[in-house]
Design an enzyme around this catalytic site. Structure first.
Site, PDB file in Angstrom:
ATOM      1  N   ARG A  74      41.537  33.698  46.109  1.00  0.00           N
ATOM      2  CA  ARG A  74      41.203  32.537  46.936  1.00  0.00           C
ATOM      3  C   ARG A  74      41.717  31.220  46.356  1.00  0.00           C
ATOM      4  NH1 ARG A  74      37.000  36.202  47.270  1.00  0.00           N
ATOM      5  NH2 ARG A  74      36.296  36.680  49.388  1.00  0.00           N
ATOM      6  N   ASP A 116      32.705  41.386  42.851  1.00  0.00           N
ATOM      7  CA  ASP A 116      33.946  40.858  43.415  1.00  0.00           C
ATOM      8  C   ASP A 116      34.336  39.659  42.565  1.00  0.00           C
ATOM      9  OD1 ASP A 116      36.153  40.357  44.932  1.00  0.00           O
ATOM     10  OD2 ASP A 116      35.071  39.673  46.722  1.00  0.00           O
ATOM     11  N   HIS A 123      46.784  45.483  45.408  1.00  0.00           N
ATOM     12  CA  HIS A 123      45.407  45.537  45.909  1.00  0.00           C
ATOM     13  C   HIS A 123      45.026  46.953  46.345  1.00  0.00           C
ATOM     14  CE1 HIS A 123      41.689  44.276  47.784  1.00  0.00           C
ATOM     15  NE2 HIS A 123      41.946  42.988  47.553  1.00  0.00           N
ATOM     16  N   HIS A 163      44.702  35.459  49.451  1.00  0.00           N
ATOM     17  CA  HIS A 163      45.880  36.336  49.380  1.00  0.00           C
ATOM     18  C   HIS A 163      47.093  35.784  50.118  1.00  0.00           C
ATOM     19  CE1 HIS A 163      43.228  38.976  47.396  1.00  0.00           C
ATOM     20  NE2 HIS A 163      42.752  39.630  48.428  1.00  0.00           N
ATOM     21  N   GLU A 171      42.440  44.517  40.053  1.00  0.00           N
ATOM     22  CA  GLU A 171      43.601  43.703  40.398  1.00  0.00           C
ATOM     23  C   GLU A 171      43.983  42.771  39.245  1.00  0.00           C
ATOM     24  OE1 GLU A 171      42.775  41.847  44.359  1.00  0.00           O
ATOM     25  OE2 GLU A 171      40.921  43.004  44.129  1.00  0.00           O
TER      26      GLU A 171
END
Length: 381
Positions: A110, A280, A206, A135, A345
């Site tokens: 982000r 996350d 991803h 992204h 990631e």
């Protein structure tokens, strides 16, 4: 005699064509069919490319978004298992945009409010995540068609030219991504990019991993280790606050192997877990990162499959598939529910362009952006 020779030649041509067509229509080891990925998207051809090694491992990649569609690796019984989530045709990727298996750019994760400062000006991006950009925006590279060159059975090169102003980012960027499959069950992804104007770049892959032998099984029992003493917490809009917090004695401590479920239950009311509905978060990797020290290690008790992730990046986003809600039907007709996949990631920290004290993501003309990530599969002893 001449007539007979022509007849024999015609038969041989028919046999050759039949065999050629048969080869073209053959399914991959994972069951994917190449023809289901051959289409025209944004005026460019899409396809499915297959990497193989001498050990029988197979990886399928489409040039639409530079996506890993399947990875077949052996479990403890020698049975090949598909360990990533994905779809069995190109339309599922195109019609319903997603990040499944994608090469993400220009900027992974982000950027707050789709804005960041650059040389005294403010760069404004397209918003695709509420008030924010994620992204690379709606025109991110996961939604673009790369030019593909299969150099060998074990090597695929993907190239893309991102025009100046694409999604609001400055500079024409030429990017190359190589996927190399080694005989020791290692996938190496190398990223390279150059620009003609000062810009920012932060690339990653991803893939949603599920090492259990099928995404009907949640990744809650996967045992995870992350080589990081700190992470970057989020605000109420899932944007990094700019703080770096120690993981010790919190739900975020993966410095010793622990199952995802046990980590969630360790402090289920932690505000950060409540915000993201699970993990996350970006982890600040230790300085001891090296080709010998994995950024993360995860394994499935069901299959014994082990995955080590190595990277040159300073951060690693750990995402437990919290937003998967069962609405997407993947390969094999399986619906992807919450916790169906685990993303690891490698990246620079989220919203780095707005955090001057964090490792820089700026790319200058004349310089080359490089990044490498290694995914090494094996079996837990």
């Amino acid at each position: 005699m001449k007539k007979n020779s022509l007849g024999i030649l015609s038969v041989l041509v028919l046999i050759w064509c039949s065999c050629s067509n048969h080869r073209e229509e053959q399914k991959t080891v994972s069951g994917l069919e190449r023809k289901n990925f051959q289409s025209i998207v944004k005026g460019k051809e899409t396809d499915l490319f297959t990497l193989k090694n001498a050990s029988g491992m197979e990886i399928c990649i489409t040039n639409y978004g530079g996506r890993i569609v399947s990875i077949m690796v052996p479990d403890r019984d020698g049975k090949l298992q598909d360990v990533v989530l994905g779809f069995d045709n190109i339309q599922e990727y195109v019609v319903k945009p997603s990040s499944f298996g994608a090469t993400v750019g220009r900027f992974a994760n982000r950027i707050a409010y789709g804005k960041f400062p650059l040389d005294g000006d403010t760069v404004s991006l397209g918003l695709n995540n509420g008030n924010h950009t994620i992204h690379g925006g709606a025109e991110g590279w996961q939604n673009q068609v790369f030019d593909a060159e299969q150099v060998a059975d074990s090597l695929l090169l993907l190239r893309y030219v991102s025009k100046d102003g694409e999604a609001g980012f400055p500079g024409e960027v030429h990017v190359e991504v190589s996927f190399r499959l080694e005989d020791d069950h290692t996938l190496k992804i190398d990223y390279l990019a150059k620009t003609d104007k000062k810009t920012v770049i932060n690339m990653t892959n991803h893939s949603f991993f599920n090492l259990s032998g099928g995404p009907k099984n949640a990744i809650l029992d996967h045992v995870l280790l992350v080589n990081a003493d700190a992470y970057t917490p989020l605000n109420g809009e899932l944007i990094t606050t700019g703080d770096i917090e120690n993981v010790a004695s919190t739900a975020f401590d993966f410095t010793n192997p622990i199952s995802v479920e046990a980590a969630l239950q360790r402090d289920s009311l932690h505000p950060q877990l409540q915000l993201a509905q699970g993990f996350d978060h970006n982890y600040v990797l230790r300085d001891t990162r090296s080709p010998e020290v994995p950024a993360a290690r995860v394994y499935s008790p069901r299959t014994g499959i082990l995955l080590d992730v190595y990277t040159t990046e300073p951060g690693l986003q750990v995402y437990t598939g919290n937003m998967l809600d069962g609405s997407r039907q993947g390969k094999g007709g399986i619906f992807y529910h919450k916790y169906a996949g685990l993303c690891l990631e490698p990246q620079h920290y989220p919203d780095s362009p707005n955090k001057p004290n964090w490792p820089s993501t700026i790319l200058e003309p004349g310089n080359t952006y490089t990044s490498s990530s290694i995914y090494r599969f094996g079996l837990k002893e």
